[in-house]
Design an enzyme around this catalytic site. Structure first.
Site, PDB file in Angstrom:
ATOM      1  CG  HIS A  71      -0.353   0.304   2.515  1.00 46.89           C
ATOM      2  ND1 HIS A  71      -0.049  -0.669   3.449  1.00 46.89           N
ATOM      3  CD2 HIS A  71       0.000   1.471   3.096  1.00 46.89           C
ATOM      4  CE1 HIS A  71       0.451  -0.118   4.527  1.00 46.89           C
ATOM      5  NE2 HIS A  71       0.499   1.192   4.338  1.00 46.89           N
TER       6      HIS A  71
ATOM      7  CG  ASP B 109      -0.027  -3.998   2.633  1.00 46.19           C
ATOM      8  OD1 ASP B 109       0.192  -3.561   1.489  1.00 46.19           O
ATOM      9  OD2 ASP B 109      -0.227  -3.259   3.625  1.00 46.19           O
TER      10      ASP B 109
ATOM     11  CB  SER C 132       3.202   1.722   6.191  1.00 49.33           C
ATOM     12  OG  SER C 132       2.049   1.876   6.968  1.00 49.33           O
TER      13      SER C 132
END
Length: 494
Positions: free
Chosen positions: A122, A157, A230
């Site tokens: 992402h 992810d 992230s």
């Protein structure tokens, strides 16, 4: 001879101070030993470890071209008296229809000296340009380097990138996430909120967390993780990566001490495939499954509620090998199966084309079936026609909180079923019944009872009687809705 005990008593009295000193000394030694062990478990400073691993951590900046907007949407509500004012303001500045570039920030880490970088999917998804900024240090690139996407896996992810550098890059290695224990110290590194390189410390709060995907295996940590972290690494105290920081649970968007990192043993398998093929190649067994609950285990005669219960076997590897609906998978490729989630991960992590042994519980006995796995990404699944609740008809029977009718041509047409479909249709259901609580609804088709085909109301009565004669407290039903099957165990109490 009588004075002898008195002498012994005096001797013991004289030794008491010596015993006291001995035990006090032993206690002091134990305290020092515990303190020494604690000091080893938690170093006075994490700086040496941070200095060792930080050169491999990178900041990631992505940019995407966003089409311009024709009006003030998102600035003022549609119909607002200020709408014309903002439209004129945009037109004067020629911003109304002009594309603009949007930027985003994230983190990652280098896993090889030749420039492979791991991050979250992402972080880079939809990006037109990806730039990698390295931790400042000796031998590290001082400018941002462009990165190319090697491959991505939205299911976990994870994304793998590649940069070209003039010199070998500093990198870190993956550790064994299965050895991480709740309470172990960990370090999270990354670029939180765009503030640049940052280190936070905490412990492993929980293991084997599942968020939304089939292959989820998250490590929960209280180390501070925020937006921008992230894709960054979660390190153990040996400097090995045991997780990729992916998500946080927060009511306000900031860290409240509940962060999630995808376990490294999941990531390494994905990265190896992306590096080799540019895509994932997961094993595919070709069954639909559900967890074995206590009542289902009792209805089937299983000793304990574990394994994965097969509800359907469409065309594929399992059907070719002879697996059947109603089989309970107890072991896959030499490893015990605890539940459906564990089986999905085991199968997905197994090499495509490998022949594996699957141990199943069938009709009171265990059998071993050899299955050659297909590739999940190539599997074609048909979406069956949706069912609609049928109109009430004759020849119905009420039992176990259900009003049932034999499947006929009219019902097959209403439910969009094949001419060969057999079973009992639920036409009504008592909303206070156990059946309703377990999710049965009007329009459901019951095709099996007690793991035997069901086509008549009399056959259902026979299955109920057989279960009671066998001392069973519940009856196992195979229920289909919208083409999807599942087993439900209903109690047989009078």
């Amino acid at each position: 001879m009588k004075p002898q005990p008195i002498a012994r008593a005096r001797h013991a009295e004289a030794l008491r101070p010596v015993h006291r000193v001995f035990w006090m000394g032993l206690l002091a030694f134990a305290v020092l030993l515990v303190q020494a062990i604690a000091a080893q478990a938690r170093p006075e400073s994490l700086a040496p470890l941070a200095e060792q691993i930080s050169p491999a951590v990178v900041n990631i900046t992505t940019s995407t071209v966003v089409e311009g907007r024709t009006g003030p949407q998102g600035i003022v509500p549609e119909g607002s008296p200020f709408e014309d004012f903002f439209r004129e303001f945009q037109d004067r500045n020629n911003d109304g229809n002009r594309p603009r570039r949007s930027s985003a920030l994230g983190s990652g880490f280098v896993i090889s000296e030749d420039g492979y970088v791991v991050t979250n999917n992402h972080v880079i998804e939809g990006a037109d340009e990806i730039l990698i900024e390295f931790f400042p240090g000796e031998g590290q690139p001082t400018e941002r380097l462009p990165a190319e996407v090697v491959g991505t896996d939205p299911n976990t992810d994870i994304a793998l990138l590649k940069v070209e550098a003039d010199n070998p890059l500093r990198f870190v290695s993956f550790g064994d996430s299965d050895t991480a224990r709740v309470g172990d110290w960990v370090i999270a590194m990354g670029n939180p909120l765009g503030q640049g390189f940052s280190v936070s410390a905490g412990i492993v709060s929980a293991r084997n967390r599942a968020l939304s995907g089939s292959y989820d295996d998250y490590i929960q940590t209280d180390a501070a993780i925020n937006r921008g972290n992230s894709g960054g690494p979660l390190f153990n105290m040996s400097g090995d990566v045991i997780g990729v920081n992916t998500a946080i649970l927060s009511p306000n968007g900031g860290s409240i001490g509940i962060g999630f990192s995808m376990a490294s043993n999941v990531v390494t398998s994905v990265v190896d495939q992306l590096r080799q093929f540019g895509e994932t190649r997961r094993g595919w067994l070709g069954v639909r499954i559900q967890d074995v609950t206590d009542d289902v285990a009792e209805a089937m005669g299983l000793e304990r509620a574990s394994g994965a219960l097969i509800t359907d076997v469409p065309d594929g590897p399992a059907k070719d090998a002879g697996l059947l609906a109603g089989d309970v998978i107890l072991s896959f490729d030499g490893r015990d199966v605890s539940d459906t989630r564990g089986l999905v991960r085991q199968v997905g992590n197994t090499e495509v084309g490998k022949a594996v042994r699957v141990v199943v519980f069938r009709e009171g006995n265990t059998q071993t079936v050899r299955v050659t796995l297909g590739r999940r990404e190539d599997a074609e699944r048909e979406v069956p026609a949706a069912m609609t609740a049928p109109e009430a008809i004759e020849n119905e029977k009420s039992v176990l909180g259900l009003t049932l009718s034999v499947l006929n041509d009219e019902l097959r047409s209403q439910l969009g079923l094949a001419d060969s479909a057999e079973g009992l249709v639920v036409t009504e259901i008592d909303e206070t019944s156990e059946a309703f609580e377990k999710g049965l609804r009007a329009g459901d088709l019951i095709t099996e009872a007690g793991q035997q085909k069901l086509s008549t109301l009399a056959a259902l009565d026979d299955r109920i009687e057989e279960a009671r004669d066998a001392g069973r407290k519940s009856l196992l039903l195979l229920v289909r809705r919208d083409g999807d099957p599942r087993f439900v165990a209903l109690g047989l109490e009078e």
